[in-house]
Write an enzyme that holds these catalytic residues in place. Structure first.
Site, PDB file in Angstrom:
ATOM      1  N   ARG A 193       5.200  -9.109  -4.905  1.00 28.22           N
ATOM      2  CA  ARG A 193       3.998  -8.442  -5.427  1.00 28.22           C
ATOM      3  C   ARG A 193       4.075  -7.005  -5.304  1.00 28.22           C
ATOM      4  O   ARG A 193       4.969  -6.466  -4.792  1.00 28.22           O
ATOM      5  CB  ARG A 193       2.747  -8.678  -4.623  1.00 28.22           C
ATOM      6  CG  ARG A 193       2.559 -10.351  -4.307  1.00 28.22           C
ATOM      7  CD  ARG A 193       1.435 -10.506  -3.429  1.00 28.22           C
ATOM      8  NE  ARG A 193       1.650 -11.800  -2.946  1.00 28.22           N
ATOM      9  CZ  ARG A 193       0.633 -12.497  -2.013  1.00 28.22           C
ATOM     10  NH1 ARG A 193      -0.305 -11.419  -1.348  1.00 28.22           N
ATOM     11  NH2 ARG A 193       0.871 -13.545  -1.569  1.00 28.22           N
ATOM     12  N   ASP A 241       0.853  -3.838  -5.052  1.00 27.35           N
ATOM     13  CA  ASP A 241      -0.392  -3.717  -4.653  1.00 27.35           C
ATOM     14  C   ASP A 241      -1.134  -2.820  -5.863  1.00 27.35           C
ATOM     15  O   ASP A 241      -0.314  -2.030  -6.771  1.00 27.35           O
ATOM     16  CB  ASP A 241      -0.529  -2.714  -3.637  1.00 27.35           C
ATOM     17  CG  ASP A 241      -0.817  -3.555  -2.332  1.00 27.35           C
ATOM     18  OD1 ASP A 241      -0.950  -4.700  -2.306  1.00 27.35           O
ATOM     19  OD2 ASP A 241      -0.689  -3.131  -1.149  1.00 27.35           O
ATOM     20  N   ARG A 244       4.955   2.327   2.535  1.00 30.37           N
ATOM     21  CA  ARG A 244       3.501   3.475   2.515  1.00 30.37           C
ATOM     22  C   ARG A 244       3.624   3.797   3.873  1.00 30.37           C
ATOM     23  O   ARG A 244       3.283   4.919   4.211  1.00 30.37           O
ATOM     24  CB  ARG A 244       2.597   2.828   1.879  1.00 30.37           C
ATOM     25  CG  ARG A 244       2.648   2.967   0.445  1.00 30.37           C
ATOM     26  CD  ARG A 244       1.522   2.038  -0.348  1.00 30.37           C
ATOM     27  NE  ARG A 244       0.205   2.408   0.011  1.00 30.37           N
ATOM     28  CZ  ARG A 244      -0.808   1.754  -0.542  1.00 30.37           C
ATOM     29  NH1 ARG A 244      -0.672   0.665  -1.101  1.00 30.37           N
ATOM     30  NH2 ARG A 244      -2.329   2.317   0.029  1.00 30.37           N
ATOM     31  N   TYR A 302      12.893   1.198  -3.131  1.00 29.77           N
ATOM     32  CA  TYR A 302      11.591   1.762  -3.546  1.00 29.77           C
ATOM     33  C   TYR A 302      11.683   3.263  -3.570  1.00 29.77           C
ATOM     34  O   TYR A 302      12.529   3.739  -2.879  1.00 29.77           O
ATOM     35  CB  TYR A 302      10.422   1.398  -2.460  1.00 29.77           C
ATOM     36  CG  TYR A 302       9.768  -0.016  -2.598  1.00 29.77           C
ATOM     37  CD1 TYR A 302       8.609  -0.198  -3.450  1.00 29.77           C
ATOM     38  CD2 TYR A 302      10.289  -1.017  -1.868  1.00 29.77           C
ATOM     39  CE1 TYR A 302       8.405  -1.598  -3.364  1.00 29.77           C
ATOM     40  CE2 TYR A 302       9.888  -2.518  -1.972  1.00 29.77           C
ATOM     41  CZ  TYR A 302       8.804  -2.569  -2.909  1.00 29.77           C
ATOM     42  OH  TYR A 302       8.193  -3.952  -2.840  1.00 29.77           O
TER      43      TYR A 302
END
Lengths: 246, 246
Positions: free
Chosen positions: B51, B53, B198, B111
């Site tokens: 997934r 966000d 994050r 990422y």
């Protein structure tokens, strides 16, 4: 009472254009709301170099306003940065002479229009460029542009909705530059009519894709009729880049 | 029935994340709606590498699905481009072996996280980077990163809401590169926990701004408690850049 000139940038995506309209989110209304907040509820009128339409961006819009507040210009910049929504930013604040007028004193404007020529549309550019993946003959576009530069009656290149009577304008420069997958058009002139840059781009793209012959531009100008020029290119590719003053 | 693998990019701004949720606009639901349209109303289930966000972007998300349709992969790309909303694009479609699984067969992910270090916030980047105009000690950040690389229990660096029990993960690379006014963090690893990238970014920024000592990272890892690490950096700076398969 000092007069302030501000240079601002905004992402036009979520605005119904620059000018105040009832019930709509506009750049002017957001800006005036922040000024009212800074002036304890007193309404401070803001005057811009000109309007921009819904979805059109600015990298260097210019506005002026009068204010009794006298803090240093760098503090104005900080206050605006803190109070304005994150799709508007004030880049620069200057104190200007009393008779400065953001609209009447402009000597010219530069607009840019960004075309995304990648084969596949880019989701990150959907609001910031016009996706046009078709081939373009740049030599033909240059020839067409040469017929547009100079002083002409641009009736054929402005929205039929325009209220302005005198449609004679002078274009000083039209050029375009490839930048990776982007083609960036630059238009410099003393002033532009309603939708004029977007119709110029739409027509130049028609020339580039062979639908209109470069020579036909002369005839289109002479017709003085909007229906002869190309389509109005979409708002999201257009940027009010710079406003010139003496 | 052929199995298809797609690489997709999306601007996460206007989505409530990747995964289907009732009444919310999600990437999965938009994608499955287009597949249903292509399959005359038949629901085709899509499986992603993982997934993302709400507000998080993807440059290279990977999904798979099975379909009885057998037209060439370049036609799938064109059909998706025409039917998907303009904030999602399918970059590539491949036919893969029957046992391919977009989630279970990943060998790693990359990422990126983009920080905008300009003094003034940029209205055009508000949804695509995290504006952080404060000074950063990059040497300290590099030292902190060196303590995070490798195999660790990352309980302190994942959302307390995580349901996963085993929080041991391996980070292969953390680096960052200046690109004009941007600082781009790169994270490569076999897998990441919920909010992990994050929280890593939020903690590295705390190190860079002197709030946390690089050496303290070791202690934060050992605490196995989310409250010891830095804040969760905002979603809009994060990009799922690439998903690796054997």
């Amino acid at each position: 009472m000092p007069k302030y000139k501000c240079v601002l940038a905004y992402d036009g995506t979520e605005f119904a254009g620059y000018q105040v309209q009832p019930e709509k989110r506009t750049i002017q209304s957001e800006f005036e709301a922040v000024l009212a907040q800074m002036h304890k509820g007193t309404m401070i009128k803001v005057t811009a170099s000109g309007r921009t339409d819904s979805g059109v961006h600015a990298k260097g819009q210019v506005i002026h306003f009068d204010s009794p507040l006298t803090f240093p210009t760098e503090n104005w910049v900080k206050a605006f940065s803190a109070l304005l929504p994150n799709d508007i930013v004030v880049l620069k604040v200057d104190i200007v002479p009393d008779d400065f007028h953001a609209r009447f004193h402009t000597t010219g404007k530069e607009y840019r229009y960004i075309i995304d020529r990648s084969k596949l549309r880019d989701p990150f550019k959907r609001n910031y460029a016009y996706h046009f993946p078709y081939s373009l003959d740049e030599l033909k576009m240059k020839e067409a542009a040469s017929h547009l530069i100079g002083t002409h009656d641009f009736t054929s290149f402005c929205s039929a909705k325009t209220e302005v009577v005198d449609k004679v304008r002078t274009i000083d420069e039209i050029d375009f530059e490839e930048n990776g997958c982007y083609l960036v058009f630059r238009f410099v002139g003393e002033g532009f009519l309603y939708n004029m840059v977007r119709i110029l781009v739409g027509t130049l793209l028609d020339v580039g894709s062979g639908k209109i012959d470069p020579q036909d531009i002369i005839g289109i100008l002479n017709q003085k009729d909007r229906s002869f020029a190309g389509k109005t290119a979409p708002a999201q590719g257009l940027y009010l880049w710079k406003v010139f003053y003496k």
